[in-house]
Scaffold this active site. Sequence first.
Site, PDB file in Angstrom:
ATOM      1  CB  CYS A  84     -27.420  14.162  35.261  1.00 58.05           C
ATOM      2  SG  CYS A  84     -27.168  15.657  34.298  1.00 58.05           S
ATOM      3  CG  HIS A 334     -31.478  12.852  31.564  1.00 58.34           C
ATOM      4  ND1 HIS A 334     -31.452  12.351  32.849  1.00 58.34           N
ATOM      5  CD2 HIS A 334     -30.365  13.638  31.458  1.00 58.34           C
ATOM      6  CE1 HIS A 334     -30.388  12.824  33.485  1.00 58.34           C
ATOM      7  NE2 HIS A 334     -29.723  13.611  32.672  1.00 58.34           N
TER       8      HIS A 334
END
Lengths: 388, 128
Positions: A84, A334
């Site tokens: 991420c 996200h």
Amino acid sequence: MSDPRIAGASVTHFGKHPERTGRDLFAEAGLEALSQAGIDPDDAEALYYGNFMGELAEHQGHQGPLMAEAIGLDVPATRVEAACASAGTAVREAVKTIRNGEAEVVVVGGAERMTNIGTAAATDALAIAADDLYEVRAGMTFPGAYALMARSYFDQYGGSHEDLAHIAVKNHEHALVNEHAQIQKEITVEDATEAPTIASPLGLYDSCPITDGAAAAVLTTESYAEERDLDAPVAITGTGQGGDNLALQDRPHLAQTPAADKAADEAYEDAGVGPDDVDFAEVHDCFTIAEVFAIESLGFYERGEGIAAARNGETTRDGDRPINLSGGLKAKGHPVGATGVAQLATVAWLLDGSHPRADAVPDSTVGVAHNAGGTVASTTVHIMEVRE
Amino acid sequence: MTESAQDGEYDAWLDSIESDNGYYLECSNGHGWLPPRRVCPRCHDQDLSEVDLPESGEIASHTTITVPTPQFEDDAPYVTAIADFGPVSVTGLVRDVDPDDVSIGDVVGLDVGERVTTGERAVVFRPR
Ligand SMILES: [Zn+2]
């Protein structure tokens, strides 16, 4: 050594766009960022591009040149993967390239296509950021890993699921005016505490959604921006990156994120500022508890005290130091490989006054972006400041 | 899935637990790790020796997972925990306890069990 200026930035809508290819998502963001920058695309000398799960979601590796081509550039193109934190790590590479004098103009960005494979396969894909032998094979999911960290935090420092709910409520409220956000819906503390559990103690509203999207920014040297009279008032003045054991089981503490401590220390020293100088931050709240770890590692709170910040109204938009004015990953969404650059863009827009939540931080001069990978085994921290 | 190659030292470690000879790797400074490791990531020591795992460990944290990956679809809901066994910590599935009754500090033993969904081997903890 020149601190890079952010000459242009763009994000796509973050949300469910299952039929949009990664290359089309990135083309939208990249072309708009180049257009915003107002530069001759031939001046771009490199692309750093973040992407995490392209092999699993699109059966597509080797995305660097593919994405350069998608935005019409023939430049050395490098894909960066740090789960991420892929895009934050790409930003750091771009900053170093400009500071080293190797390029005057660098494009940085990221994209992720996730919803096309469905929730189960996306959950599976996200889990590979963990240790396959020792974590995934013991049933660890991405929410499960943060649930282990959250329970350990409660055990060591106190706090409750209701405290986490206040973080979700805050970030949802912040996103109400963000047209790029995946979720524009006000929620209550009760909504969050009563939502279905996904990995105890974390529930549905503790988790960011699964998101398709892309982000891009154009970085230039200070002299390039000045010679061409570009509208680029925000500089990246500090960069830091830290690492940790990949598996939670191998760390001395389950309720601390030393990779982020290291990244923050390095970035502050690099920029010559400290936590008290920071007006606001965009931090990596893939789960509500992750925002707590972030604001403690950034030095805004002592260990064990970050949990109460949202409940006390200190990190809301009318608080002393607003956190995640974009809505954060929680509400903005996200798209894993794009998040770090979306944070960079948000901080730049809040500093130059063009973000819809900029009224929460008038006259601000220092903003921070904190991007974490996996269970914070990778973290980048970037300090941005208004110049001129 | 076709028959796949074993994962070297990891599968050998599972074998050791199955035959009640479970071990961990310890460096000269007492840092514990699970294989495969050639160097201690904390102190760079390469002199790692196999040490018997303690009979029991304590749960350091746990979670009941209700939204699993496809490989654990039929296992859910299940409890994943990290348990401390002296200088080394291990991640495993908690078995033979109601998920609501699992607590930090619970004493557990280490075993190898099967995943419900795939039948593949997995590290499991059982109360002791
Ligand atoms: Zn050692």
